[in-house]
Design an enzyme around this catalytic site. Structure first.
Site, PDB file in Angstrom:
ATOM      1  N   VAL A  41       0.932  -1.114  -0.075  1.00 14.79           N
ATOM      2  CA  VAL A  41      -0.063  -0.009  -0.060  1.00 14.79           C
ATOM      3  C   VAL A  41       0.748   1.214   0.023  1.00 14.79           C
ATOM      4  O   VAL A  41       0.177   2.295  -0.286  1.00 14.79           O
ATOM      5  CB  VAL A  41      -1.081   0.071   1.240  1.00 14.79           C
ATOM      6  CG1 VAL A  41      -2.058  -0.941   1.133  1.00 14.79           C
ATOM      7  CG2 VAL A  41      -0.270  -0.168   2.583  1.00 14.79           C
TER       8      VAL A  41
ATOM      9  N   ASN B  69      -6.560  -1.039   6.447  1.00 16.64           N
ATOM     10  CA  ASN B  69      -6.279  -1.670   7.659  1.00 16.64           C
ATOM     11  C   ASN B  69      -4.953  -2.085   7.739  1.00 16.64           C
ATOM     12  O   ASN B  69      -4.391  -2.350   8.765  1.00 16.64           O
ATOM     13  CB  ASN B  69      -7.047  -3.082   7.801  1.00 16.64           C
ATOM     14  CG  ASN B  69      -6.607  -4.003   8.634  1.00 16.64           C
ATOM     15  OD1 ASN B  69      -6.763  -4.023   9.920  1.00 16.64           O
ATOM     16  ND2 ASN B  69      -5.791  -4.963   8.216  1.00 16.64           N
TER      17      ASN B  69
ATOM     18  N   TYR C 101       4.555   5.097  15.115  1.00  9.53           N
ATOM     19  CA  TYR C 101       3.259   4.454  14.907  1.00  9.53           C
ATOM     20  C   TYR C 101       1.963   5.464  15.358  1.00  9.53           C
ATOM     21  O   TYR C 101       1.083   5.413  14.789  1.00  9.53           O
ATOM     22  CB  TYR C 101       3.174   3.198  15.825  1.00  9.53           C
ATOM     23  CG  TYR C 101       1.937   2.396  15.671  1.00  9.53           C
ATOM     24  CD1 TYR C 101       1.702   1.717  14.643  1.00  9.53           C
ATOM     25  CD2 TYR C 101       1.127   2.182  16.797  1.00  9.53           C
ATOM     26  CE1 TYR C 101       0.523   0.688  14.481  1.00  9.53           C
ATOM     27  CE2 TYR C 101      -0.042   1.694  16.859  1.00  9.53           C
ATOM     28  CZ  TYR C 101      -0.357   0.701  15.452  1.00  9.53           C
ATOM     29  OH  TYR C 101      -1.469  -0.138  15.454  1.00  9.53           O
TER      30      TYR C 101
HETATM   31  P1  NAP Z   1      -1.308  -7.891  11.871  1.00  9.16           P
HETATM   32  O1  NAP Z   1      -1.589  -9.222  12.151  1.00  9.16           O
HETATM   33  O2  NAP Z   1       0.456  -7.537  11.820  1.00  9.16           O
HETATM   34  O3  NAP Z   1      -1.595  -7.834  10.129  1.00  9.16           O
HETATM   35  C1  NAP Z   1      -0.951  -6.856   9.202  1.00  9.16           C
HETATM   36  C2  NAP Z   1      -1.697  -6.903   8.034  1.00  9.16           C
HETATM   37  O4  NAP Z   1      -1.138  -5.764   7.222  1.00  9.16           O
HETATM   38  C3  NAP Z   1      -1.203  -8.207   7.338  1.00  9.16           C
HETATM   39  O5  NAP Z   1      -1.888  -8.519   6.355  1.00  9.16           O
HETATM   40  C4  NAP Z   1      -0.004  -7.742   6.365  1.00  9.16           C
HETATM   41  O6  NAP Z   1       0.260  -8.404   5.258  1.00  9.16           O
HETATM   42  C5  NAP Z   1      -0.485  -6.149   5.991  1.00  9.16           C
HETATM   43  N1  NAP Z   1       0.422  -5.237   5.596  1.00  9.16           N
HETATM   44  C6  NAP Z   1       1.690  -5.107   6.383  1.00  9.16           C
HETATM   45  N2  NAP Z   1       2.281  -4.039   5.640  1.00  9.16           N
HETATM   46  C7  NAP Z   1       1.517  -3.898   4.461  1.00  9.16           C
HETATM   47  C8  NAP Z   1       1.872  -3.236   2.988  1.00  9.16           C
HETATM   48  N3  NAP Z   1       2.760  -2.441   2.884  1.00  9.16           N
HETATM   49  N4  NAP Z   1       1.163  -3.490   2.123  1.00  9.16           N
HETATM   50  C9  NAP Z   1      -0.239  -4.270   2.179  1.00  9.16           C
HETATM   51  N5  NAP Z   1      -0.352  -4.912   3.394  1.00  9.16           N
HETATM   52  C10 NAP Z   1       0.393  -4.715   4.425  1.00  9.16           C
HETATM   53  O7  NAP Z   1      -1.661  -6.819  12.352  1.00  9.16           O
HETATM   54  P2  NAP Z   1      -3.189  -6.218  13.003  1.00  9.16           P
HETATM   55  O8  NAP Z   1      -2.934  -6.579  14.557  1.00  9.16           O
HETATM   56  O9  NAP Z   1      -4.214  -7.307  12.548  1.00  9.16           O
HETATM   57  O10 NAP Z   1      -3.416  -5.079  12.872  1.00  9.16           O
HETATM   58  C11 NAP Z   1      -4.202  -4.317  11.845  1.00  9.16           C
HETATM   59  C12 NAP Z   1      -4.583  -3.084  11.814  1.00  9.16           C
HETATM   60  O11 NAP Z   1      -5.178  -2.751  13.172  1.00  9.16           O
HETATM   61  C13 NAP Z   1      -3.225  -2.097  11.717  1.00  9.16           C
HETATM   62  O12 NAP Z   1      -3.258  -1.177  11.085  1.00  9.16           O
HETATM   63  C14 NAP Z   1      -2.768  -1.974  13.026  1.00  9.16           C
HETATM   64  O13 NAP Z   1      -2.024  -0.900  13.153  1.00  9.16           O
HETATM   65  C15 NAP Z   1      -4.199  -1.756  13.591  1.00  9.16           C
HETATM   66  N6  NAP Z   1      -4.120  -1.814  15.080  1.00  9.16           N
HETATM   67  C16 NAP Z   1      -4.214  -3.155  15.513  1.00  9.16           C
HETATM   68  C17 NAP Z   1      -4.081  -3.336  17.016  1.00  9.16           C
HETATM   69  C18 NAP Z   1      -3.702  -4.519  17.799  1.00  9.16           C
HETATM   70  O14 NAP Z   1      -3.830  -4.762  19.274  1.00  9.16           O
HETATM   71  N7  NAP Z   1      -3.621  -5.592  17.344  1.00  9.16           N
HETATM   72  C19 NAP Z   1      -4.450  -2.257  17.674  1.00  9.16           C
HETATM   73  C20 NAP Z   1      -4.832  -0.893  17.207  1.00  9.16           C
HETATM   74  C21 NAP Z   1      -4.748  -0.944  15.916  1.00  9.16           C
HETATM   75  P3  NAP Z   1       1.138  -9.589   5.317  1.00  9.16           P
HETATM   76  O15 NAP Z   1       0.733 -10.792   6.062  1.00  9.16           O
HETATM   77  O16 NAP Z   1       1.693 -10.022   3.918  1.00  9.16           O
HETATM   78  O17 NAP Z   1       2.667  -9.189   6.018  1.00  9.16           O
END
Ligand code: NAP
Length: 247
Positions: free
Chosen positions: A64, A90, A155
């Site tokens: 992205v 996301n 972040y």
């Molecule tokens: P995650 O398990 O680390 O998954 C991240 C996802 O983003 C994966 O599908 C990854 O693809 C994809 N991604 C990363 N870099 C990318 C890029 N440059 N282009 C396209 N896709 C990319 O993260 P998550 O915890 O589910 O978090 C999802 C969202 O929620 C994020 O924006 C995160 O900041 C936000 N969030 C999470 C939490 C939490 O507690 N987990 C809290 C607040 C906000 P690959 O699998 O190919 O690497």
């Protein structure tokens, strides 16, 4: 909350919250296109799981933060489905460190993925949404973007930036039937939080009034509502899904 005949793009749907969002939208009847950075097999599994709900699904390898990749993603959706009704920004990464130890590359990479990535995707879909005079854009921010967090200067800046972007784009597109909202998750059980040290997890738990970690589905349920016509009069909002963390 039917999303039948709608087409959704969910960035970063190969794992975690993104996959849960893909599945929730598919369950509501939407066709789903997702993208991923490197996890092709996991993204294919998301597609398979979505298809079990009887909808069409597609996974595209697209970074992205790269404009050409986003163009490729948007073009693939237009060619396959003809319309883009929902965009969920996301995809996100962390590169945590204290300010004095954080290097420029880690700052830039997080901003490029989490903030510039959303800008590119919004720009990519908005032409078609403007033509359709309809669309739902949902940006996945974070509670850290609302209240800051030591060790996450990059972040938290990206996630606070997403909130500003949400409100600005909401103001620009509101009169054309397009709503733009941000969802700010708290502490959700995914790969992103699994890699945190035990001490950080313990400290974070103390700051959650509900004293429990969130599930990906907690976030996905709100996204599905915001993507539906039941949320037609809601725009420019930041809604926390955090067990009370940001209160
Ligand atoms: P995650 O398990 O680390 O998954 C991240 C996802 O983003 C994966 O599908 C990854 O693809 C994809 N991604 C990363 N870099 C990318 C890029 N440059 N282009 C396209 N896709 C990319 O993260 P998550 O915890 O589910 O978090 C999802 C969202 O929620 C994020 O924006 C995160 O900041 C936000 N969030 C999470 C939490 C939490 O507690 N987990 C809290 C607040 C906000 P690959 O699998 O190919 O690497």
């Amino acid at each position: 909350m039917s999303l039948e005949n709608k087409t959704a793009i969910v960035t970063g749907g190969s794992r975690g919250i993104g996959r849960a969002i893909c599945l929730a939208l598919a369950k509501a009847g939407a066709n789903v296109v997702t993208c991923y950075a490197s996890s092709a097999a996991s993204a294919d599994e998301t597609v398979r799981l979505c298809e079990e709900f009887g909808v069409k699904a597609l996974a595209v390898a697209a970074d992205v933060s790269v404009a050409d990749d986003v163009t490729k993603l948007v073009d693939a959706v237009k060619e396959t489905f003809g319309s883009i009704d929902i965009l969920v920004n996301n995809a996100g990464i962390t590169r945590d460190n204290l300010l004095l130890k954080m290097n420029e590359a880690d700052f830039d990479q997080v901003i490029d993925t989490n903030l510039k990535g959303a800008f590119l995707c919004i720009k990519g879909v908005s032409k078609l949404m403007l033509k359709q005079r309809a669309g739902k854009i949902i940006n996945i921010s974070s509670v850290v973007g609302v209240r800051g967090n030591a060790g996450q200067v990059n972040y938290s800046a990206s996630k606070a930036g997403l909130i500003g972007m949400t409100k600005s784009v909401a103001k620009e597109l509101a009169s054309r039937g397009i709503t733009v909202n941000a969802v700010a998750p708290g502490f959700i059980e995914t790969d992103m939080t699994a890699k945190l040290p035990e001490t950080v997890i313990e400290e974070t738990m103390k700051s959650i009034p509900m004293r429990t970690i969130g599930k990906c589905e907690d976030v996905a349920n709100l996204v599905t509502f915001l993507a539906s016509d039941d949320a037609r009069y809601i725009t420019g909002q930041v809604i926390c899904v955090d067990g009370g963390m940001a209160m």
